[in-house]
Design an enzyme around this catalytic site. Structure first.
Site, PDB file in Angstrom:
ATOM      1  N   LEU A   1      -4.088   2.524   0.127  1.00  0.00           N
ATOM      2  CA  LEU A   1      -4.730   1.822  -0.947  1.00  0.00           C
ATOM      3  C   LEU A   1      -3.173   0.988  -1.720  1.00  0.00           C
ATOM      4  O   LEU A   1      -2.222   1.555  -1.584  1.00  0.00           O
ATOM      5  CB  LEU A   1      -5.206   2.738  -2.123  1.00  0.00           C
ATOM      6  CG  LEU A   1      -6.376   3.568  -1.692  1.00  0.00           C
ATOM      7  CD1 LEU A   1      -6.882   4.583  -2.636  1.00  0.00           C
ATOM      8  CD2 LEU A   1      -7.240   2.626  -1.026  1.00  0.00           C
TER       9      LEU A   1
ATOM     10  N   THR B   1       0.715  -1.289  -0.109  1.00  0.00           N
ATOM     11  CA  THR B   1      -0.130   0.172  -0.008  1.00  0.00           C
ATOM     12  C   THR B   1       1.037   1.440  -0.078  1.00  0.00           C
ATOM     13  O   THR B   1       1.872   1.310   0.302  1.00  0.00           O
ATOM     14  CB  THR B   1      -1.051  -0.031   1.378  1.00  0.00           C
ATOM     15  OG1 THR B   1      -0.191   0.021   2.351  1.00  0.00           O
ATOM     16  CG2 THR B   1      -1.896  -1.315   1.129  1.00  0.00           C
ATOM     17  N   ASP B   2       0.325   2.456  -0.532  1.00  0.00           N
ATOM     18  CA  ASP B   2       1.043   3.758  -0.339  1.00  0.00           C
ATOM     19  C   ASP B   2       0.422   4.606   1.049  1.00  0.00           C
ATOM     20  O   ASP B   2      -0.250   3.926   1.576  1.00  0.00           O
ATOM     21  CB  ASP B   2       0.696   4.427  -1.737  1.00  0.00           C
ATOM     22  CG  ASP B   2      -0.812   4.679  -1.885  1.00  0.00           C
ATOM     23  OD1 ASP B   2      -1.613   4.609  -1.067  1.00  0.00           O
ATOM     24  OD2 ASP B   2      -1.268   4.903  -2.995  1.00  0.00           O
ATOM     25  N   LEU B   3       0.691   5.792   0.949  1.00  0.00           N
ATOM     26  CA  LEU B   3       0.205   6.532   1.942  1.00  0.00           C
ATOM     27  C   LEU B   3      -1.119   6.606   2.326  1.00  0.00           C
ATOM     28  O   LEU B   3      -1.930   6.878   3.439  1.00  0.00           O
ATOM     29  CB  LEU B   3       1.165   7.931   1.933  1.00  0.00           C
ATOM     30  CG  LEU B   3       2.370   8.109   2.116  1.00  0.00           C
ATOM     31  CD1 LEU B   3       2.934   9.466   1.899  1.00  0.00           C
ATOM     32  CD2 LEU B   3       2.845   7.626   3.288  1.00  0.00           C
ATOM     33  N   SER B   4      -2.035   6.447   1.284  1.00  0.00           N
ATOM     34  CA  SER B   4      -3.381   6.653   1.406  1.00  0.00           C
ATOM     35  C   SER B   4      -4.171   5.282   1.802  1.00  0.00           C
ATOM     36  O   SER B   4      -5.044   5.155   2.131  1.00  0.00           O
ATOM     37  CB  SER B   4      -4.119   6.985  -0.198  1.00  0.00           C
ATOM     38  OG  SER B   4      -3.738   5.798  -0.953  1.00  0.00           O
TER      39      SER B   4
END
Length: 156
Positions: free
Chosen positions: A36, A31-34
């Site tokens: 997702l 996942t990324d910072l969001s």
């Protein structure tokens, strides 16, 4: 008293008719910072599924590479992002052969969460010599891809 149980095997997919199903789970690292799944990780999921599909179809990429015969390389890729996947989602990558040529193969792949299509794409690969030139892929491999493309039930 200690009980000796067999260790689990690495995750693997399976063919259902002519489609290959490869299960996976989304981990934090995906996942990324969001929160997702990072867009490039869908390509990793698809690559793992294609590699597993070929292995289960008795297409020995490693043996051919080690023997100096050749290797597949991606030559074209189209991907569509429809919905995001999130941490701990259980996903399924479904792959099916859509075209086969003397040196090429095209595969459609979809990443699903249940019945929901999250990402789908079309990948074309070419069989190359160790020097990077196109070469005919082994005839037995063309036969396997042709059977899968026609939708024949395939249970190695």
């Amino acid at each position: 008293m200690s009980v000796s149980l067999p260790l689990p095997a690495p995750a693997t997919g399976r063919f259902i008719a002519a489609e290959h199903y490869f299960p996976l789970r989304v981990y934090f690292e995906d996942t990324d910072l969001s929160g997702l799944v990072y867009h490039a990780n869908y390509l990793r999921y698809m690559e793992r599924a294609r590699s597993d599909m070929l292995r289960l179809a008795d297409i020995d990429q490693r043996g051919n590479l080690e023997d100096g015969e050749g290797v597949y390389a991606v030559t074209d890729l189209h991907i569509r992002y429809r919905r995001p996947a999130r941490l701990d989602d259980e996903l399924m990558v479904v792959s099916r052969v859509t075209a086969v040529g003397a040196a090429t193969c095209s595969i459609h792949q979809g990443v699903r969460r249940g019945d929901e299509i999250l990402t789908d794409g079309d990948v074309s690969v070419a069989f190359l010599t160790p020097q990077g030139r196109p070469r005919r892929q082994p005839k037995p491999w063309i036969d396997i891809f042709s059977r899968l493309m026609r939708g024949e039930d395939f249970h190695p």
